[in-house]
Design a protein around this motif. Structure first.
Motif, PDB file in Angstrom:
ATOM      1  N   ALA A  47      35.763  74.750  31.601  1.00 50.93           N
ATOM      2  CA  ALA A  47      37.184  75.127  31.611  1.00 50.93           C
ATOM      3  C   ALA A  47      38.060  73.979  32.614  1.00 50.93           C
ATOM      4  O   ALA A  47      37.544  73.792  33.586  1.00 50.93           O
ATOM      5  N   GLN A  48      38.654  73.233  32.069  1.00 52.69           N
ATOM      6  CA  GLN A  48      39.794  72.637  32.530  1.00 52.69           C
ATOM      7  C   GLN A  48      41.282  72.990  32.663  1.00 52.69           C
ATOM      8  O   GLN A  48      41.568  73.694  31.829  1.00 52.69           O
ATOM      9  N   PRO A  49      41.814  73.137  33.821  1.00 55.05           N
ATOM     10  CA  PRO A  49      43.235  73.613  33.885  1.00 55.05           C
ATOM     11  C   PRO A  49      44.040  73.005  32.747  1.00 55.05           C
ATOM     12  O   PRO A  49      44.147  71.871  32.478  1.00 55.05           O
ATOM     13  N   ILE A  50      44.785  73.785  32.104  1.00 54.61           N
ATOM     14  CA  ILE A  50      46.130  73.419  31.144  1.00 54.61           C
ATOM     15  C   ILE A  50      47.074  74.328  31.408  1.00 54.61           C
ATOM     16  O   ILE A  50      47.098  75.320  31.997  1.00 54.61           O
ATOM     17  N   THR A  51      48.344  73.718  30.693  1.00 57.68           N
ATOM     18  CA  THR A  51      49.568  74.454  31.051  1.00 57.68           C
ATOM     19  C   THR A  51      49.783  75.740  30.228  1.00 57.68           C
ATOM     20  O   THR A  51      49.134  75.761  29.070  1.00 57.68           O
ATOM     21  N   LYS A  52      50.586  76.542  30.516  1.00 59.90           N
ATOM     22  CA  LYS A  52      50.943  77.736  29.785  1.00 59.90           C
ATOM     23  C   LYS A  52      51.418  77.258  28.289  1.00 59.90           C
ATOM     24  O   LYS A  52      51.076  77.570  27.159  1.00 59.90           O
ATOM     25  N   GLN A  53      52.184  76.096  28.209  1.00 52.70           N
ATOM     26  CA  GLN A  53      52.719  75.564  26.968  1.00 52.70           C
ATOM     27  C   GLN A  53      51.421  75.075  26.079  1.00 52.70           C
ATOM     28  O   GLN A  53      51.432  75.383  24.794  1.00 52.70           O
ATOM     29  N   GLN A  54      50.452  74.515  26.621  1.00 51.27           N
ATOM     30  CA  GLN A  54      49.387  74.046  25.814  1.00 51.27           C
ATOM     31  C   GLN A  54      48.447  75.202  25.629  1.00 51.27           C
ATOM     32  O   GLN A  54      47.985  75.091  24.175  1.00 51.27           O
ATOM     33  N   VAL A  55      48.523  76.435  26.177  1.00 48.13           N
ATOM     34  CA  VAL A  55      47.852  77.610  25.922  1.00 48.13           C
ATOM     35  C   VAL A  55      48.461  78.028  24.620  1.00 48.13           C
ATOM     36  O   VAL A  55      47.958  78.585  23.721  1.00 48.13           O
ATOM     37  N   LYS A  56      49.810  78.309  24.812  1.00 44.25           N
ATOM     38  CA  LYS A  56      50.677  78.821  23.772  1.00 44.25           C
ATOM     39  C   LYS A  56      50.400  77.896  22.136  1.00 44.25           C
ATOM     40  O   LYS A  56      50.548  78.535  21.291  1.00 44.25           O
ATOM     41  N   ASN A  57      50.495  76.689  22.296  1.00 41.98           N
ATOM     42  CA  ASN A  57      50.362  75.867  21.287  1.00 41.98           C
ATOM     43  C   ASN A  57      48.968  76.048  20.549  1.00 41.98           C
ATOM     44  O   ASN A  57      48.607  75.977  19.395  1.00 41.98           O
ATOM     45  N   LEU A  58      47.823  75.917  21.533  1.00 40.05           N
ATOM     46  CA  LEU A  58      46.393  76.150  20.840  1.00 40.05           C
ATOM     47  C   LEU A  58      46.206  77.538  20.137  1.00 40.05           C
ATOM     48  O   LEU A  58      45.651  77.784  19.119  1.00 40.05           O
ATOM     49  N   PHE A  59      46.968  78.685  20.889  1.00 40.79           N
ATOM     50  CA  PHE A  59      46.809  79.786  20.175  1.00 40.79           C
ATOM     51  C   PHE A  59      47.458  79.897  18.817  1.00 40.79           C
ATOM     52  O   PHE A  59      46.961  80.405  17.975  1.00 40.79           O
ATOM     53  N   HIS A  60      48.737  79.127  18.708  1.00 40.05           N
ATOM     54  CA  HIS A  60      49.367  78.975  17.388  1.00 40.05           C
ATOM     55  C   HIS A  60      48.686  78.499  16.564  1.00 40.05           C
ATOM     56  O   HIS A  60      48.485  78.807  15.289  1.00 40.05           O
ATOM     57  N   LEU A  61      47.885  77.435  16.723  1.00 38.94           N
ATOM     58  CA  LEU A  61      46.792  76.635  15.845  1.00 38.94           C
ATOM     59  C   LEU A  61      45.965  77.717  15.365  1.00 38.94           C
ATOM     60  O   LEU A  61      45.679  77.701  13.963  1.00 38.94           O
ATOM     61  N   TRP A  62      45.271  78.413  16.214  1.00 43.09           N
ATOM     62  CA  TRP A  62      44.320  79.355  15.864  1.00 43.09           C
ATOM     63  C   TRP A  62      44.702  80.641  15.053  1.00 43.09           C
ATOM     64  O   TRP A  62      44.444  80.950  14.154  1.00 43.09           O
ATOM     65  N   ASN A  63      46.023  81.108  15.596  1.00 36.72           N
ATOM     66  CA  ASN A  63      46.631  82.103  14.658  1.00 36.72           C
ATOM     67  C   ASN A  63      46.935  81.611  13.430  1.00 36.72           C
ATOM     68  O   ASN A  63      46.906  82.442  12.482  1.00 36.72           O
ATOM     69  N   ASP A  64      47.691  80.554  13.210  1.00 43.93           N
ATOM     70  CA  ASP A  64      48.026  79.988  11.995  1.00 43.93           C
ATOM     71  C   ASP A  64      46.876  79.874  11.133  1.00 43.93           C
ATOM     72  O   ASP A  64      46.839  79.842   9.983  1.00 43.93           O
ATOM     73  N   ALA A  65      45.362  79.478  11.611  1.00 45.86           N
ATOM     74  CA  ALA A  65      44.600  79.068  10.719  1.00 45.86           C
ATOM     75  C   ALA A  65      44.116  80.540  10.335  1.00 45.86           C
ATOM     76  O   ALA A  65      43.648  80.821   9.080  1.00 45.86           O
ATOM     77  N   LEU A  66      44.018  81.560  11.248  1.00 40.81           N
ATOM     78  CA  LEU A  66      43.707  83.079  10.644  1.00 40.81           C
ATOM     79  C   LEU A  66      44.479  83.550   9.822  1.00 40.81           C
ATOM     80  O   LEU A  66      43.947  84.131   8.826  1.00 40.81           O
TER      81      LEU A  66
END
Length: 71
Positions: free
Chosen positions: A25-44
């Motif tokens: 794991a590498q530290p990332i920002t809350k905004q990056q986490v939100k963006n990555l979640f949206h990519l995953w959720n949109d794929a689902l």
């Protein structure tokens, strides 16, 4: 997450694993986490298993919450 083939991919997926417990794991920002979640959720949301699978790294390990057996 790991950067693979020009995209961030999920390398570990387990609802109870904190990022501190993942050695890569590498530290990332809350905004990056939100963006990555949206990519995953949109794929689902597409219902397309191939699109969802593309969000995961080639070496990803899925640890489901109802089983302790890695698959």
């Amino acid at each position: 997450y790991v950067y693979e083939d020009g995209e961030w991919k999920i390398s570990h997926h387990h609802s109870s694993v904190m990022p501190e417990g993942i050695p890569s794991a590498q530290p990332i920002t809350k905004q990056q986490v939100k963006n990555l979640f949206h990519l995953w959720n949109d794929a689902l949301a597409t219902g397309d298993p191939d699109l969802v699978a593309k969000r995961y790294s080639k070496e990803a390990v899925l640890l489901p919450t109802v089983s302790d057996v890695p698959r």
